[in-house]
Design a protein around this motif. Structure first.
Motif, short mmCIF file in Angstrom:
data_model
loop_
_atom_site.label_atom_id
_atom_site.label_comp_id
_atom_site.label_asym_id
_atom_site.label_seq_id
_atom_site.Cartn_x
_atom_site.Cartn_y
_atom_site.Cartn_z
N VAL A 2 -32.56 -3.79 145.85
CA VAL A 2 -31.41 -4.50 145.26
C VAL A 2 -31.28 -4.19 143.78
CG1 VAL A 2 -30.45 -6.77 144.70
CG2 VAL A 2 -31.47 -6.37 146.96
N PHE A 3 -32.38 -4.33 143.04
CA PHE A 3 -32.28 -4.18 141.58
C PHE A 3 -32.22 -2.72 141.15
CE2 PHE A 3 -34.05 -8.49 142.10
CZ PHE A 3 -33.00 -9.17 141.51
N MET A 58 -28.54 -2.03 141.43
CA MET A 58 -27.81 -2.64 140.33
C MET A 58 -28.00 -1.83 139.04
SD MET A 58 -28.57 -6.68 141.05
CE MET A 58 -27.77 -7.21 139.52
N ARG A 59 -29.25 -1.42 138.79
CA ARG A 59 -29.50 -0.63 137.57
C ARG A 59 -28.78 0.72 137.63
NH1 ARG A 59 -34.70 -2.99 138.15
NH2 ARG A 59 -35.42 -1.18 139.33
N ALA A 60 -28.61 1.25 138.84
CA ALA A 60 -27.94 2.54 138.99
C ALA A 60 -26.43 2.42 138.81
CB ALA A 60 -28.26 3.14 140.35
N GLY A 61 -25.91 1.19 138.81
CA GLY A 61 -24.49 0.98 138.56
C GLY A 61 -23.67 0.54 139.75
N ILE A 81 -19.60 -7.67 143.72
CA ILE A 81 -19.70 -8.55 144.87
C ILE A 81 -21.00 -8.30 145.62
CG2 ILE A 81 -18.43 -6.94 146.38
CD1 ILE A 81 -17.13 -9.56 147.60
N TYR A 82 -21.62 -9.40 146.04
CA TYR A 82 -22.89 -9.32 146.76
C TYR A 82 -22.83 -10.26 147.96
CZ TYR A 82 -24.18 -7.22 142.37
OH TYR A 82 -24.21 -6.41 141.27
N GLY A 83 -23.50 -9.87 149.04
CA GLY A 83 -23.59 -10.74 150.19
C GLY A 83 -24.31 -12.02 149.83
N PRO A 84 -24.13 -13.08 150.61
CA PRO A 84 -24.73 -14.39 150.27
C PRO A 84 -26.23 -14.32 150.03
CG PRO A 84 -23.17 -14.62 152.08
CD PRO A 84 -23.32 -13.14 151.84
N GLU A 85 -26.96 -13.64 150.90
CA GLU A 85 -28.41 -13.57 150.73
C GLU A 85 -28.78 -12.81 149.47
OE1 GLU A 85 -32.33 -11.49 152.76
OE2 GLU A 85 -30.61 -11.97 154.03
N ILE A 86 -28.07 -11.71 149.21
CA ILE A 86 -28.36 -10.91 148.02
C ILE A 86 -28.00 -11.68 146.76
CG2 ILE A 86 -27.89 -8.75 146.84
CD1 ILE A 86 -29.45 -8.53 149.51
N ALA A 87 -26.88 -12.41 146.79
CA ALA A 87 -26.47 -13.20 145.63
C ALA A 87 -27.53 -14.26 145.31
CB ALA A 87 -25.13 -13.86 145.90
N PHE A 129 -32.92 -14.13 138.17
CA PHE A 129 -32.59 -14.39 136.77
C PHE A 129 -32.99 -15.80 136.35
CE2 PHE A 129 -29.73 -10.73 137.47
CZ PHE A 129 -30.17 -9.95 136.42
N ALA A 130 -32.93 -16.75 137.29
CA ALA A 130 -33.36 -18.11 136.96
C ALA A 130 -34.85 -18.17 136.68
CB ALA A 130 -33.02 -19.05 138.11
#
Length: 216
Positions: free
Chosen positions: A93-94, A97-100, A127-133, A140-141
């Motif tokens: 996942v990350f 995200m880092r790749a853009g 946009i991210y699926g519910p589980e990924i979100a 981050f929390a």
């Protein structure tokens, strides 16, 4: 952006999945410009065809989707990459995200969810699926506050003093703010200089502000 205005490239090494995804998208009015079987081919086709979205699998033979995503988003920033994969681990996942990548869905997502994500990414949204979100929000929390983790060699009181030093406060001001004697503040300042291996107040301020201290 209307569905019938969106052009996509599907990058996936499984022929049956590509065919099924093409049929799904075309049934919903999304145009499929091309299909790619690996990362390098998706990069080449994206550069040539300039679609709105590349729907990218992550793990493909002959070049993975992370590197392809990084290349596409760097060389053609207007193209959105939507990752569509079976991998739900944090590393995948990350890394995406880092790749853009602008979006990340699991292959188990429903047809409407996939189509909605394609349109959103084409419109410039993330946009991210519910589980990924939930995973992203939890990550981050749980991130530690850099102000709390900076300079672990300092005591809590010394960190408070350094915070005020970074604000440009004098020893007298610090003493009044923390209800300490001037001598105690001087001792704290000396200890801070020694632990941070700095020669003077100016060097301490630079280090502290680089670590995020000094905010009012």
């Amino acid at each position: 952006m209307r569905a019938d205005d969106v052009r996509v490239i599907i990058a996936d090494d499984h022929p049956m999945y590509r065919q099924g995804l093409r049929a799904l998208l075309e049934a919903l009015g999304v145009g499929v410009a091309a299909e790619a079987v690996n990362g390098p081919e998706s990069v080449r086709l994206a550069a040539e065809l300039q679609p709105d979205v590349v729907v990218m699998d992550l793990h493909m033979p002959g070049g993975n989707g992370i590197e392809a995503t990084r290349t596409i988003t760097r060389t053609s920033p207007r193209i959105g990459v939507l990752v569509l994969t079976m991998f739900r681990d944090d590393d995948s996942v990350f890394a995406a995200m880092r790749a853009g990548a602008r979006g990340y869905l699991l292959k188990e997502s429903g047809a409407e969810e996939i189509a909605r994500a394609v349109r959103a990414v084409a419109a410039g949204e993330a946009i991210y699926g519910p589980e990924i979100a939930r995973r992203v929000l939890t990550y981050f929390a749980d991130m530690p506050d850099p102000k709390q983790t900076a300079f672990p060699e300092l005591t809590d009181r010394e960190r408070e003093v350094l915070q005020l030093i970074a604000q440009g406060r004098s020893n007298q001001d610090i003493a009044q703010t923390l209800f300490l004697s001037p001598k105690t503040v001087r001792n704290h300042v000396s200890n801070i200089f020694m632990k941070l291996h700095v020669a003077d107040r100016a060097q301490a301020i630079v280090l502290a502000r680089e670590a995020g201290l000094g905010g009012m």
